[in-house]
Design an enzyme around this catalytic site. Structure first.
Site, PDB file in Angstrom:
ATOM      1  N   THR A 284       0.847  -1.190   0.000  1.00 55.38           N
ATOM      2  CA  THR A 284       0.000   0.000   0.000  1.00 55.38           C
ATOM      3  C   THR A 284       0.883   1.240   0.000  1.00 55.38           C
ATOM      4  OG1 THR A 284      -1.749   1.202   1.181  1.00 55.38           O
ATOM      5  CG2 THR A 284      -0.208  -0.041   2.532  1.00 55.38           C
TER       6      THR A 284
ATOM      7  N   HIS B  82       2.316 -11.728  14.117  1.00 52.85           N
ATOM      8  CA  HIS B  82       3.388 -12.322  14.913  1.00 52.85           C
ATOM      9  C   HIS B  82       3.103 -13.775  15.284  1.00 52.85           C
ATOM     10  CE1 HIS B  82       7.076 -12.192  16.924  1.00 52.85           C
ATOM     11  NE2 HIS B  82       6.923 -11.135  17.706  1.00 52.85           N
TER      12      HIS B  82
END
Length: 409
Positions: free
Chosen positions: A320, A372
């Site tokens: 992006t 994560h």
């Protein structure tokens, strides 16, 4: 013959759509293949073409959510197309009727005077709503007859947020499109359902700027006016890094990890209906020209409202570019079910240390947001460093040591 028009399936996973806008009115004559409505799904806005010519009868309202396969309108295919003007004979008949009416004496009963309300007085229903909202009638401008406060005025009224200081204080309440609501739902889910973390780095854009300035004219001439932009460099840098750190190109599926040996890169673009993320397929195999051509094709489709569900299905990683809007730094949100997203930002000339000396270079901050649960710190930091290294040494790492050849392909 009455033709029942049903909502076609925009994609395999889509079960319902929303009527965003009717492009015709009830009773209009429509031509076959004419766009009669825009419908929103949770992935795209699509046009609904008429399946036949005839007089249309609408069976759903704007804003209605309807199931795929449901009937949204009827088309009377036996109805003749109306002419531009009524026949002379018909006009004369109408004129004759008017003359006859004028000759008659019509007696009209005196109207009953309606209940009068002073300006600013709420109707009983409006009063009840205002009391529940703890809003004083004196704080509202009524839109009813003689300034009376109607039920709708009360429903739309909001509590005062302090003493006005002048200027326009209007507001408008409108329903979000199905696409915007789905994007919002997915973004909230990404924050709630992932262990999202963001790591940052910076890139010296001097090497890329030098290459672009040297080859952009030849690239444009060679490839039919196609521009050599930053996105092809970043896409190539990302695909290289994904192959070095495959966990970033993986997704969670319950207790399992799905690893991909291809790089389908989602490119976030801003369209008239909101944020869209069309996919550049197998970007790892594309040349600079191939990437630029695909991004341009998808961006034009998004701008013109022609993007399809298939264009946005899949994707293993997202890029992006908030820098085109002036963003200096951000923490982009993961595009589920993907595990990573790279955020690009604006390019600012800043002083940096180079070989012990202070030099001014065009610098860009880059951010990697990642899940994560599946990507450890070593992989995330290593991935972003690999992106930085490729962008700061594009001749060797992105062009194979021969940029002229790379840009001609």
């Amino acid at each position: 013959m009455i033709l029942e028009m049903k909502v076609p399936s925009p994609g395999e996973s889509i079960k319902e759509v929303e009527i965003a806008t009717w492009l015709v009115k009830d009773g209009d004559y429509v031509e076959k293949d004419q766009a009669i409505a825009e419908v929103d799904s949770d992935k795209a806005t699509l046009e609904l073409p008429a399946e036949a010519s005839g007089i249309i009868s609408l069976k759903a309202e704007e804003g209605d959510t309807v199931a795929v396969g449901a009937i949204v309108c009827h088309i009377d295919t036996d109805a003749a197309k109306p002419s531009a003007s009524a026949p002379v004979a018909e006009v004369k008949k109408e004129e004759a009727k008017v003359v006859e009416v004028k000759k008659e004496e019509v007696k009209v009963a005196a109207p009953v005077a309606p209940t009068s309300y002073a300006s600013g007085t709420p109707s009983p229903a409006a009063r009840k709503i205002l009391d529940e909202k703890n809003i004083q009638p004196s704080d509202i401008v009524g839109t009813g007859k003689d300034g009376r406060i109607t039920k709708d005025d009360a429903i739309n009224a909001v509590p005062s947020m302090g003493t006005p200081t002048g200027g326009n204080r209007g507001s408008e309440r409108s329903k979000l499109s199905m696409l915007r609501r789905k994007v919002a739902e997915r973004l909230v889910a990404a924050k709630n359902d992932t262990a999202m973390l963001t790591t940052f780095n910076e890139v010296n854009m001097t090497p890329i700027n030098t290459l672009r300035n040297e080859f952009k004219d030849a690239f444009k001439a060679k490839h039919g006016g196609l521009g050599l932009g930053y996105m092809s460099f970043f896409t190539k840098a990302v695909t290289r890094a994904l192959q070095l750190y495959p966990d970033v190109n993986s997704m969670m599926d319950g207790d399992y990890k799905i690893a991909y040996d291809f790089c389908d890169i989602s490119i976030a673009v801003s369209g008239p209906k909101g944020l869209m993320v069309p996919v550049v397929r197998n970007a790892e195999n594309l040349t600079f020209r191939g990437i630029e051509a695909d991004i341009k094709r998808l961006a034009l489709k998004a701008r013109d409202g022609q993007i399809t569900v298939d264009d946005m299905t899949g994707g293993t990683f997202t890029i992006t570019n908030g820098g085109v809007f002036g963003s200096m730094l951000s923490t982009p949100i993961i595009n589920p079910p993907q595990s990573g997203i790279l955020g690009m930002h604006n390019i600012i000339e800043r002083p940096i240390a180079v070989n012990g000396k202070v030099e001014i270079h065009p610098m860009m901050y880059v951010a990697l947001s990642y899940d994560h649960r599946i990507i450890d710190g070593r992989e995330s930091v290593g991935f972003l460093v690999a992106v930085k290294e490729a962008l700061e040494n594009p001749v060797e790492l992105l062009c194979g040591g021969n940029p002229k050849k790379a840009f001609e392909m």
